[in-house]
Design a protein around this motif. Structure first.
Motif, PDB file in Angstrom:
ATOM      1  N   ASN A  10      -7.430  -9.178  -7.577  1.00  0.00           N
ATOM      2  CA  ASN A  10      -8.934  -8.416  -7.942  1.00  0.00           C
ATOM      3  C   ASN A  10      -9.941  -8.664  -7.878  1.00  0.00           C
ATOM      4  N   LYS A  11     -10.828  -8.311  -7.711  1.00  0.00           N
ATOM      5  CA  LYS A  11     -12.016  -8.474  -7.592  1.00  0.00           C
ATOM      6  C   LYS A  11     -12.459  -9.856  -7.868  1.00  0.00           C
ATOM      7  N   SER A  12     -12.457  -9.810  -8.905  1.00  0.00           N
ATOM      8  CA  SER A  12     -12.297 -11.341  -9.652  1.00  0.00           C
ATOM      9  C   SER A  12     -11.675 -12.134  -9.718  1.00  0.00           C
ATOM     10  N   GLY A  13     -10.695 -12.322  -9.060  1.00  0.00           N
ATOM     11  CA  GLY A  13     -10.129 -13.704  -8.597  1.00  0.00           C
ATOM     12  C   GLY A  13      -8.492 -13.527  -9.694  1.00  0.00           C
ATOM     13  N   SER A  53      -7.597  -0.310  -0.825  1.00  0.00           N
ATOM     14  CA  SER A  53      -8.788   0.731  -0.728  1.00  0.00           C
ATOM     15  C   SER A  53      -9.811  -0.352  -0.594  1.00  0.00           C
ATOM     16  N   GLY A  54      -9.051  -2.159  -0.753  1.00  0.00           N
ATOM     17  CA  GLY A  54     -10.097  -3.751  -0.960  1.00  0.00           C
ATOM     18  C   GLY A  54     -10.117  -3.943  -2.315  1.00  0.00           C
ATOM     19  N   ASP A  55      -9.536  -2.996  -3.316  1.00  0.00           N
ATOM     20  CA  ASP A  55      -9.773  -4.032  -5.028  1.00  0.00           C
ATOM     21  C   ASP A  55      -8.961  -5.473  -5.032  1.00  0.00           C
ATOM     22  N   TRP A  56      -8.126  -4.877  -4.217  1.00  0.00           N
ATOM     23  CA  TRP A  56      -7.107  -6.398  -4.317  1.00  0.00           C
ATOM     24  C   TRP A  56      -6.806  -7.005  -3.083  1.00  0.00           C
ATOM     25  N   LYS A  57      -6.745  -8.105  -3.313  1.00  0.00           N
ATOM     26  CA  LYS A  57      -5.787  -9.301  -1.700  1.00  0.00           C
ATOM     27  C   LYS A  57      -5.104  -9.949  -1.862  1.00  0.00           C
ATOM     28  N   LEU A  58      -4.271  -8.979  -1.032  1.00  0.00           N
ATOM     29  CA  LEU A  58      -2.761 -10.159  -0.876  1.00  0.00           C
ATOM     30  C   LEU A  58      -3.204 -11.601   0.173  1.00  0.00           C
ATOM     31  N   ASN A 105       0.673  -1.326   0.047  1.00  0.00           N
ATOM     32  CA  ASN A 105       0.125   0.190  -0.147  1.00  0.00           C
ATOM     33  C   ASN A 105       0.920   1.121  -0.180  1.00  0.00           C
ATOM     34  N   ASN A 106       2.114   1.564   0.578  1.00  0.00           N
ATOM     35  CA  ASN A 106       2.704   2.045   0.860  1.00  0.00           C
ATOM     36  C   ASN A 106       3.459   2.909  -1.073  1.00  0.00           C
ATOM     37  N   TYR A 141      -8.370 -11.960  11.804  1.00  0.00           N
ATOM     38  CA  TYR A 141      -7.420 -11.638  13.268  1.00  0.00           C
ATOM     39  C   TYR A 141      -7.676 -10.383  13.506  1.00  0.00           C
ATOM     40  N   GLU A 142      -6.644  -9.290  13.219  1.00  0.00           N
ATOM     41  CA  GLU A 142      -6.848  -8.342  13.615  1.00  0.00           C
ATOM     42  C   GLU A 142      -6.191  -7.186  11.822  1.00  0.00           C
ATOM     43  N   ASP A 143      -6.590  -5.881  12.047  1.00  0.00           N
ATOM     44  CA  ASP A 143      -5.803  -5.029  11.080  1.00  0.00           C
ATOM     45  C   ASP A 143      -6.215  -5.540   9.352  1.00  0.00           C
ATOM     46  N   GLY A 144      -7.728  -6.003   9.817  1.00  0.00           N
ATOM     47  CA  GLY A 144      -7.671  -6.641   8.301  1.00  0.00           C
ATOM     48  C   GLY A 144      -6.816  -7.524   7.661  1.00  0.00           C
TER      49      GLY A 144
END
Length: 568
Positions: A204-207, A260-265, A63-64, A234-237
């Motif tokens: 991404n949101k579509s996998g 902002s929720g568009d991607w997932k690590l 993110n940074n 768990y914590e912190d998202g």
């Protein structure tokens, strides 16, 4: 009977072993199980916390990175006007300055007018005049002041993503776009690598993958979540799920939202790899427990068998002692009977001797003229002699039978030895056994029990006689004062004692005599009686050299008045 006894001892051994094993293993299993469960729970929590921390840290790094690049593009749009950036030379100069300052993270820059046409371009590709009016990334960015697109192939046919900043000129919108180096971005995610199977990627949101997948990643793998470690996050998202893979393995999946929720690590690792240290520790612990349990079982079986063997030996000793007590009781009865018979015989013998004397007197007065006078005199003298001998034997037997008092008195050893020898040697004369006495009549008395000393000497004399009765020999008894002690030795010329048996000769129930000839208690009793008197007894022997038993008893100190036991 022996089979039943053996079964009883075997059953007792099994019961003892089972009790020891149960008492030993039950607490071990309970405590070990509790510690094992607590260790597993704590270690699992530690692993989950570590993975969550790693993913959360890398989420912040990604993110940074994105926010920094977006800020740098925004700064460029604020510093320069549309007219300045529309000049490709100025755009080239701006790109060069950004690359010099930040490295080659920025691949190219472009200015797009309100129609979606790229009117200025700086970079390695020939994209001046490119039409993006129908491109998804461009359409998605029009409604936002800034936007970071998903990774796509685009006109250059290589994966990349674009950062856009929207501005306006005289009421007309325009867009500044910058392409980010995909490799630099991918390296941020590839740094998350733990163990052999742990790897990370971005969806991404579509996998769709937004980073380069690992070469060993099975894209056909299907994960079916079956447990959330902490619901919903768990914590912190950061959320952790346990999943079952289509390959039959179990996986730990740790994820956190980006951009902002568009991607997932997403971080994914095989459970056996994630908990390899715990599994190894469990295996070692289990091996230690099994080894310890096996050692407990072996020791329980060994100790129970040894204990039961000892009990069996004690029972055998008790049984032999009981038989010996029965025999002792019989001997005591026989002794009383013999004493009674000796007393009854003593009276007729005395009468016979008196009558023989009276006949001798008559013969002296009135029968000297008889032709058989000499023969009759000889016969009467023989009657008197043998009668006197019988009287002496019965007198000694009665004297020995009366002395059963165990009180400690002053005992004159030479007299006591002569008395016991006189009884023991009756059977020795028929076995061609000679007697040799060396008794110091000047020695002082010892403090002891007469009956106990009689028992000691009787045992030693009888053993010597029995050792020599096959071939005859000599029984030598010596008694003298030596170094403030009374020294008594009883030696025979029998076959001797093997060296291997010398150390056991005073052990209870040890005997070299045939079955039924001895109980093995005689010398043991002698050893105990002598030591109770404060003395010592030892043996010297060798095969073919006979045997010598040496007894040392303490003599009272000088000046002591003695009360010597006398014969009746």
């Amino acid at each position: 009977m022996q089979t039943e006894t053996k079964k009883t001892y075997d059953k007792l051994s099994r019961k003892i072993a089972l009790t020891v094993i149960t008492v030993s293993l039950a607490p071990l299993i309970l405590v070990g199980g509790l510690i094992f469960d607590q260790f597993r729970s704590i270690y699992r929590a530690k692993v989950y916390a570590h993975l969550a921390e790693v993913v959360d840290k890398h989420k912040d790094n990604v993110n940074n990175f994105l926010n920094e690049k977006l800020a740098e593009v925004q700064y460029l749009s604020r510093v320069f006007t549309y007219e300045e950036l529309s000049d490709s030379r100025n755009l080239e100069q701006a790109l060069k300055g950004m690359q010099q300052q930040y490295g080659r993270i920025f691949v190219d820059l472009g200015i797009i007018n309100e129609n979606g046409t790229q009117v200025a371009y700086a970079g390695p590709f020939n994209l001046l005049g490119a039409d993006y009016s129908k491109a998804d990334w461009y359409l998605n960015s029009r409604t936002k002041s800034t936007n970071i697109s998903d990774v796509f192939m685009g006109l250059r046919q290589s994966p990349h993503f674009i950062i856009t900043v929207n501005s306006s000129r005289a009421g007309k919108p325009w867009t500044l776009r910058a392409t980010i180096d995909f490799l630099a971005f991918t390296n941020l995610v590839e740094n998350i690598h733990i163990g052999e199977t742990g790897y990370a990627y971005i969806l991404n949101k579509s996998g769709v993958y937004q980073t380069r997948p690992q070469s060993n990643l099975n894209r056909e793998l299907v994960l079916t979540p079956y447990e959330n470690i902490q619901d919903p996050v768990y914590e912190d998202g950061v959320s952790i799920q346990l999943s079952g893979g289509s390959d039959g393995e179990k996986y730990v999946t740790v994820s956190s939202l980006l951009k902002s929720g568009d991607w997932k690590l997403v971080y994914q690792q095989n459970m056996s790899d994630a908990f390899s240290f715990m599994i190894r520790s469990e295996f070692i612990t289990l091996a230690i427990f099994l080894t310890g349990g096996l050692a407990i079982i072996v020791m329980a079986l060994y100790l129970s068998r040894k204990l039961v063997t000892h009990i069996e030996f004690i029972d055998s000793e008790n049984e032999m002692m009981n038989r010996q007590m029965v025999e002792t009781g019989k001997l005591a009865s026989i002794g009383e009977l013999a004493a009674g018979i000796a007393h009854e015989i003593n009276n007729p013998v005395a009468i016979m001797i008196e009558e023989a004397g009276w006949v001798c007197d008559l013969l002296e007065d009135e029968g000297r003229e008889m032709s058989s006078y000499a023969e009759i005199s000889r016969a009467l003298e023989q009657v008197r002699t043998q009668g006197g001998r019988c009287k002496d034997i019965t007198h000694k037997l009665l004297s020995f039978a009366r002395k059963t008092d165990s009180r400690v008195v002053d005992v004159f050893l030479p007299d006591l030895i002569e008395e016991v020898v006189g009884i023991s040697m009756q059977q020795a004369r028929y076995a061609q056994i000679n007697l040799s006495l060396d008794l110091d009549r000047e020695m002082g008395p010892v403090r002891a029990s007469i009956s106990e000393l009689q028992q000691v000497f009787m045992n030693l004399f009888n053993n010597a006689v029995q050792a020599m009765e096959a071939k005859g020999g000599t029984l030598s008894v010596a008694c003298r004062a030596e170094d403030g002690q009374a020294y008594v030795s009883v030696a025979d010329t029998g076959p001797g004692i093997p060296a291997a048996n010398l150390s056991r000769i005073f052990d209870p129930f040890f005997t070299t005599k045939p079955v039924g000839k001895g109980s093995g208690l005689g010398l043991s009793i002698c050893f105990g009686l002598i030591h109770r008197m404060g003395g010592e007894i030892d043996v010297e022997s060798g095969v073919g050299q006979g045997a010598r038993f040496n007894i040392r008893l303490p003599l009272p100190s000088a000046g002591t008045e003695y009360e010597v036991e006398k014969e009746d």
